[in-house]
Design a protein around this motif. Structure first.
Motif, mmCIF file in Angstrom:
data_model
loop_
_atom_site.group_PDB
_atom_site.id
_atom_site.type_symbol
_atom_site.label_atom_id
_atom_site.label_comp_id
_atom_site.label_asym_id
_atom_site.label_seq_id
_atom_site.Cartn_x
_atom_site.Cartn_y
_atom_site.Cartn_z
ATOM 1 N N THR A 164 0.862 -1.183 0.000
ATOM 2 C CA THR A 164 0.000 0.000 0.000
ATOM 3 C C THR A 164 0.898 1.234 0.000
ATOM 4 O O THR A 164 1.818 1.333 0.820
ATOM 5 C CB THR A 164 -0.899 0.039 1.245
ATOM 6 O OG1 THR A 164 -1.752 -1.112 1.230
ATOM 7 C CG2 THR A 164 -1.761 1.301 1.264
ATOM 8 N N GLN A 188 -2.071 -1.201 -3.874
ATOM 9 C CA GLN A 188 -3.083 -0.157 -3.785
ATOM 10 C C GLN A 188 -2.442 1.179 -3.436
ATOM 11 O O GLN A 188 -1.371 1.234 -2.834
ATOM 12 C CB GLN A 188 -4.156 -0.508 -2.762
ATOM 13 C CG GLN A 188 -3.635 -0.814 -1.372
ATOM 14 C CD GLN A 188 -4.721 -1.394 -0.479
ATOM 15 O OE1 GLN A 188 -5.802 -1.739 -0.935
ATOM 16 N NE2 GLN A 188 -4.434 -1.495 0.791
ATOM 17 N N ALA A 271 -8.192 -0.212 1.392
ATOM 18 C CA ALA A 271 -8.630 -0.650 0.062
ATOM 19 C C ALA A 271 -10.112 -0.380 -0.146
ATOM 20 O O ALA A 271 -10.571 -0.183 -1.269
ATOM 21 C CB ALA A 271 -8.346 -2.145 -0.091
#
Length: 273
Positions: A164, A188, A271
């Motif tokens: 992330t 992400q 997310a």
């Protein structure tokens, strides 16, 4: 003896001589040779210091006894003496490296692997990140700013990635996606603003909400990184603005399990937002 340059004394000390030994050696090179009583008078050192210094210099091969009554010494020329000192250091380095390679690491790992270590400084953190990633054989979990992505650039594509990235405009989301193009895994991107809103939105008390949001807004996301490899080692670089970066690192299984659950929960929440 005012004629002895202190920078020269310091240089010789860095090559392994004591201050008294350095001064004696310099004095002898200037004078060519000298009796013990002359060295005592010129250098202002005590008689025991002079004798001990001469003994150590003679042992190192930097001076030779040229007369016994009265005792007088002569220095080995500096161009030879300096090479001898340097060789001593290089030989010591070689021997130390050899011994380090034969140490039984298992004896230490069992005792130290449960510890929580603090890592100070950008260079130390840089080294530790590279060391952890080079040791990864199964998985890499990371929550960080874009600047830390450079460390995974040459990693094996066979690793399982869960990454992330916090980003706020620069670099663009497109650039980050292009970076991930050749990797497989869960990737992400979350903006700093959305991260702050996500965490602070869970607080219902208005005063607490304000304080919490202000605290989060002070985070330096550019510095932040959580790195976990193979679910066996984790490092957390603190997201604060400070002169010296600092991080925590551990292989403690219980702590890693708890942090892994919490971090993966955060990753899933990010997310969903």
């Amino acid at each position: 003896m005012d004629k002895i340059p202190q920078k020269l004394v310091k240089s010789l000390m860095e090559l392994g001589l004591l201050e008294s030994e350095a001064k004696i050696y310099i004095a002898l090179t200037i004078m060519d040779h000298a009796e013990v009583k002359e060295l005592i008078n010129i250098l202002g050192l005590s008689k025991p210091n002079i004798y001990e210094g001469l003994r150590m210099l003679e042992e190192k091969g930097l001076v030779v006894l040229i007369n016994t009554r009265p005792m007088a010494y002569q220095a080995i020329p500096p161009e030879i003496g300096l090479e001898m000192l340097l060789k001593t250091h290089l030989d010591a380095k070689k021997e130390a490296k050899k011994i380090f390679s034969t140490l039984d690491k298992e004896e230490f790992v069992e005792k130290s692997s449960e510890a929580l270590f603090q890592v100070y400084g950008e260079k130390s953190i840089d080294y530790k990140i590279k060391d952890m990633l080079n040791s990864a054989t199964e998985s890499v979990f990371m929550i960080s700013s874009f600047q830390y992505l450079k460390y995974i650039k040459n990693l094996s594509k066979n690793l399982k990635f869960d990454i992330t990235i916090f980003s706020e405009g620069n670099p663009t989301e497109q650039e980050i996606n292009e970076f991930f193009a050749n990797y497989e895994g869960n990737f992400q991107i979350i903006s700093e603003k959305n991260a702050i809103n996500m965490y602070s939105s869970k607080i219902t008390n208005p005063e607490e909400f304000k304080e919490y949001k202000e605290a989060l807004s002070m985070f330096e996301y550019r510095n932040m990184m959580v790195l976990m490899i193979d679910d066996s080692e984790i490092m957390y670089v603190l997201p604060f603005s400070q002169d010296t970066l600092s991080a925590f690192n551990t292989k403690n299984k219980s702590l890693i399990t708890l942090m892994k659950l919490g971090l993966k929960n955060i990753s899933h929440q990010l997310a969903e937002n």
